[in-house]
Design a protein around this motif. Structure first.
Motif, PDB file in Angstrom:
ATOM      1  N   LEU A   4      -1.733 -10.680  11.186  1.00  0.00           N
ATOM      2  CA  LEU A   4      -0.368 -10.380  10.774  1.00  0.00           C
ATOM      3  C   LEU A   4      -0.354 -10.342   9.255  1.00  0.00           C
ATOM      4  O   LEU A   4      -0.899 -11.218   8.605  1.00  0.00           O
ATOM      5  CB  LEU A   4       0.586 -11.463  11.284  1.00  0.00           C
ATOM      6  N   GLY A   5       0.250  -9.297   8.700  1.00  0.00           N
ATOM      7  CA  GLY A   5       0.247  -9.157   7.254  1.00  0.00           C
ATOM      8  C   GLY A   5       1.588  -8.690   6.728  1.00  0.00           C
ATOM      9  O   GLY A   5       2.382  -8.074   7.435  1.00  0.00           O
ATOM     10  N   LEU A  22       0.068 -10.930   1.802  1.00  0.00           N
ATOM     11  CA  LEU A  22      -0.250 -12.152   2.513  1.00  0.00           C
ATOM     12  C   LEU A  22      -0.704 -11.772   3.920  1.00  0.00           C
ATOM     13  O   LEU A  22      -0.036 -10.994   4.595  1.00  0.00           O
ATOM     14  CB  LEU A  22       1.002 -13.031   2.574  1.00  0.00           C
ATOM     15  N   ASP A  23      -1.857 -12.289   4.366  1.00  0.00           N
ATOM     16  CA  ASP A  23      -2.414 -12.015   5.697  1.00  0.00           C
ATOM     17  C   ASP A  23      -2.672 -13.327   6.430  1.00  0.00           C
ATOM     18  O   ASP A  23      -3.200 -14.268   5.852  1.00  0.00           O
ATOM     19  CB  ASP A  23      -3.745 -11.276   5.611  1.00  0.00           C
ATOM     20  N   PHE A  24      -2.332 -13.351   7.700  1.00  0.00           N
ATOM     21  CA  PHE A  24      -2.666 -14.479   8.578  1.00  0.00           C
ATOM     22  C   PHE A  24      -3.571 -13.941   9.680  1.00  0.00           C
ATOM     23  O   PHE A  24      -3.252 -12.948  10.330  1.00  0.00           O
ATOM     24  CB  PHE A  24      -1.415 -15.096   9.190  1.00  0.00           C
ATOM     25  N   THR A  25      -4.719 -14.589   9.881  1.00  0.00           N
ATOM     26  CA  THR A  25      -5.688 -14.160  10.887  1.00  0.00           C
ATOM     27  C   THR A  25      -6.017 -15.326  11.809  1.00  0.00           C
ATOM     28  O   THR A  25      -6.245 -16.441  11.353  1.00  0.00           O
ATOM     29  CB  THR A  25      -6.985 -13.662  10.220  1.00  0.00           C
ATOM     30  N   LEU A  40      -5.458 -17.983   6.162  1.00  0.00           N
ATOM     31  CA  LEU A  40      -4.333 -17.413   5.425  1.00  0.00           C
ATOM     32  C   LEU A  40      -4.893 -16.852   4.128  1.00  0.00           C
ATOM     33  O   LEU A  40      -5.557 -17.566   3.379  1.00  0.00           O
ATOM     34  CB  LEU A  40      -3.286 -18.491   5.140  1.00  0.00           C
ATOM     35  N   SER A  41      -4.648 -15.566   3.863  1.00  0.00           N
ATOM     36  CA  SER A  41      -5.190 -14.905   2.681  1.00  0.00           C
ATOM     37  C   SER A  41      -4.061 -14.368   1.814  1.00  0.00           C
ATOM     38  O   SER A  41      -3.115 -13.779   2.320  1.00  0.00           O
ATOM     39  CB  SER A  41      -6.093 -13.739   3.075  1.00  0.00           C
ATOM     40  N   ILE A  42      -4.188 -14.565   0.540  1.00  0.00           N
ATOM     41  CA  ILE A  42      -3.258 -14.019  -0.440  1.00  0.00           C
ATOM     42  C   ILE A  42      -4.054 -13.035  -1.290  1.00  0.00           C
ATOM     43  O   ILE A  42      -5.147 -13.368  -1.761  1.00  0.00           O
ATOM     44  CB  ILE A  42      -2.674 -15.132  -1.330  1.00  0.00           C
TER      45      ILE A  42
END
Length: 49
Positions: A4-5, A22-25, A40-42
């Motif tokens: 989800l991004g 922002l990405d949630f994997t 969680l990636s920024i």
């Protein structure tokens, strides 16, 4: 695997742009296991044209 991004792209002067997001994997391993890995990636990206 679930991903989800959300992001925003803004245009700067001289047709350059800036991307912030922002990405949630969520990754699961195995067939019936509930074990997994979440991250969680920024990110910040600057594009030149």
């Amino acid at each position: 695997m679930y991903k989800l991004g959300l992001g925003y792209q803004g245009i700067l002067e001289n047709y350059n742009s800036l991307l912030i997001g922002l990405d949630f994997t969520r990754k699961r391993f195995g067939y019936r296991t509930l074990e997994g890995l979440s991250s969680l990636s920024i990110f910040l990206e600057f594009m030149l044209f």
